[in-house]
Design a protein around this motif. Structure first.
Motif, short mmCIF file in Angstrom:
data_model
loop_
_atom_site.label_atom_id
_atom_site.label_comp_id
_atom_site.label_asym_id
_atom_site.label_seq_id
_atom_site.Cartn_x
_atom_site.Cartn_y
_atom_site.Cartn_z
N GLY A 21 1.05 -1.36 0.20
CA GLY A 21 0.34 0.23 -0.16
C GLY A 21 1.04 0.86 0.06
O GLY A 21 2.00 1.89 0.09
N GLY A 22 0.16 2.60 -0.05
CA GLY A 22 0.95 3.28 -0.63
C GLY A 22 1.83 4.17 0.94
O GLY A 22 0.98 3.73 1.98
N ALA A 53 -1.68 -5.61 4.12
CA ALA A 53 -2.80 -5.11 3.34
C ALA A 53 -2.42 -3.73 3.39
O ALA A 53 -3.83 -3.70 4.89
CB ALA A 53 -3.27 -6.13 2.68
N ALA A 54 -2.62 -2.91 2.97
CA ALA A 54 -3.36 -1.64 4.01
C ALA A 54 -4.58 -1.70 3.56
O ALA A 54 -5.60 -0.78 4.18
CB ALA A 54 -3.43 -0.62 2.56
N SER A 55 -5.55 -2.77 2.91
CA SER A 55 -6.63 -2.81 2.01
C SER A 55 -6.86 -4.29 2.15
O SER A 55 -6.41 -5.19 1.65
CB SER A 55 -7.75 -2.19 1.11
OG SER A 55 -7.16 -2.55 0.02
N ASP A 56 -8.48 -4.49 2.00
CA ASP A 56 -8.51 -6.10 2.13
C ASP A 56 -8.82 -6.77 0.91
O ASP A 56 -8.16 -7.69 0.45
CB ASP A 56 -10.50 -6.77 2.68
CG ASP A 56 -10.50 -6.49 4.24
OD1 ASP A 56 -9.80 -5.88 5.15
OD2 ASP A 56 -11.59 -6.26 4.33
N ASP A 67 -10.55 -2.83 6.90
CA ASP A 67 -11.89 -2.47 6.56
C ASP A 67 -12.68 -3.78 6.81
O ASP A 67 -13.53 -3.06 6.80
CB ASP A 67 -11.97 -2.62 4.87
CG ASP A 67 -10.63 -1.19 3.89
OD1 ASP A 67 -10.68 -0.58 4.84
OD2 ASP A 67 -10.33 -1.22 2.96
N ASP A 68 -12.16 -4.60 6.69
CA ASP A 68 -13.29 -5.84 7.18
C ASP A 68 -14.37 -5.62 6.05
O ASP A 68 -15.93 -5.63 6.56
CB ASP A 68 -13.70 -6.01 8.16
CG ASP A 68 -14.86 -7.38 8.70
OD1 ASP A 68 -14.26 -7.69 8.65
OD2 ASP A 68 -15.06 -6.83 9.96
#
Length: 349
Positions: free
Chosen positions: A195-196, A256-259, A286-287
């Protein structure tokens, strides 16, 4: 001889370089206009000997009873171009508007468009809720223009010091800390981040920093070489994991910055015959609904989208009523599933 006409709020707006809506807010004493703009508008009004037309003012303050929700496109493999995280928030915003007796206008936007101009003096809606953005540094300039126009708006996103607008967001830094502490507890010491990790991606960056601080406090340093940029999509997650694997550096966990990034990364790991969580622990953020049905089910950080939607609507309505509103953060909580592995006994480092 031509009769001299009275100055109008349009004249003031033109001379002061602001919108008519901003002039209206200054003249009725709204606290939402910054001091410099207020002084400039008041000086022009005095110069033009402007007198408030009470009848016209009352007409302008009539409200549409409608809120506009602007969804900005995200990279997705399907035709929706909507991050699934925002779909659950959309439901909570809709319910919150219904409870408040407000209509909701949902509009899909591209960041490249001059979308803000259509709402500057429009009676379509009394205010805007903004969901999604690309490069934050580019997006911020448009938000600043909305502030200058006196537009009522609130956004979901990073809550940063000195923002001249209202943001509702998650405590991303603390969420990252929870991930770092958890990965340490399952015996992981070489944590990669997909992720950024820059000011262009403030939410992702806060998650990265939070994880790094938690690990540092436990005596572990995150290697910057194990960080790979990725946008919030499965395809980007897959590509970022491939890049990480190609570097040939050892790692035993991926945050990871998101799912969506996490799910894409797990596909890349499987192609390389790396087992999750036996060989590599994976944690997302995020879930989203898909997280619990991933193989294996994904450990992730939960953001309360129901409460977030309520806070967005409440904050915007308070702005519309010219009440003072401040940015707020909702807490993050860790949802542990099989993708990160089991907690191990403490060992000597």
């Amino acid at each position: 001889m031509r009769k001299k006409t009275k100055a109008t709020s349009v004249d003031i707006a033109y001379r002061a370089g602001v919108s008519q809506a901003t002039v209206s807010r200054v003249l009725r004493g709204s606290p939402l206009v910054n001091i410099e703009t207020r002084k400039r508008v008041e000086a022009v009004a005095r110069e033009l000997n402007y007198k408030v037309d009470r009848h016209a003012s009352s007409l302008r303050t009539q409200r549409a009873g409608c809120i506009a929700l602007l969804l900005f496109e995200d990279p997705t493999p399907d035709e929706s171009h909507i991050n699934p995280f925002f779909l659950s928030m959309l439901g909570s915003i809709t319910r919150a508007c219904a409870k408040q007796g407000q209509d909701l206008l949902v509009s899909f936007q591209q960041l490249s468009d001059d979308w803000h101009a259509d709402y500057e003096n429009s009676m379509k809606a009394d205010g805007l809720i903004l969901l999604g953005y690309g490069d934050y540094l580019l997006y911020q300039s448009t938000l600043d223009r909305l502030v200058d126009q006196g537009t009522h708006f609130v956004r979901w996103g990073a809550v940063l010091p000195g923002q001249p607008f209202v943001s509702i967001g998650c405590d991303n830094f603390h969420g990252g800390q929870l991930v770092g502490e958890h990965l340490y507890s399952v015996g992981r010491r070489q944590v990669a981040f997909l992720g950024g990790a820059s000011t262009s991606c403030p939410e992702f960056f806060a998650r990265y920093r939070g994880c790094g601080v938690a690990l540092h406090d436990l005596g572990v340093t995150m290697d910057p070489a194990l960080q790979v940029d990725a946008e919030s999509s499965e395809e980007d997650g897959y590509a970022a994991a491939q890049t990480l694997l190609a570097r040939g550096l050892p790692f035993d966990a991926i945050f990871a910055a998101s799912d969506l990034i996490a799910i894409g990364a797990m596909r890349a790991l499987a192609e390389h015959r790396l087992r999750v969580p036996d060989d590599v622990s994976v944690v997302g953020f995020d879930d989203i609904p898909t997280a619990r049905f991933a193989n294996p089910p994904l450990t992730t950080v939960y953001q309360n989208t129901q409460r977030a939607g309520e806070m967005l609507v409440e904050s915007l309505l308070r702005q519309i009523r010219d009440e003072k509103v401040e940015s707020q953060m909702i807490p993050a909580s860790l949802i542990v599933r099989k993708s990160s592995g089991e907690v191990v006994e403490a060992v000597e480092e």
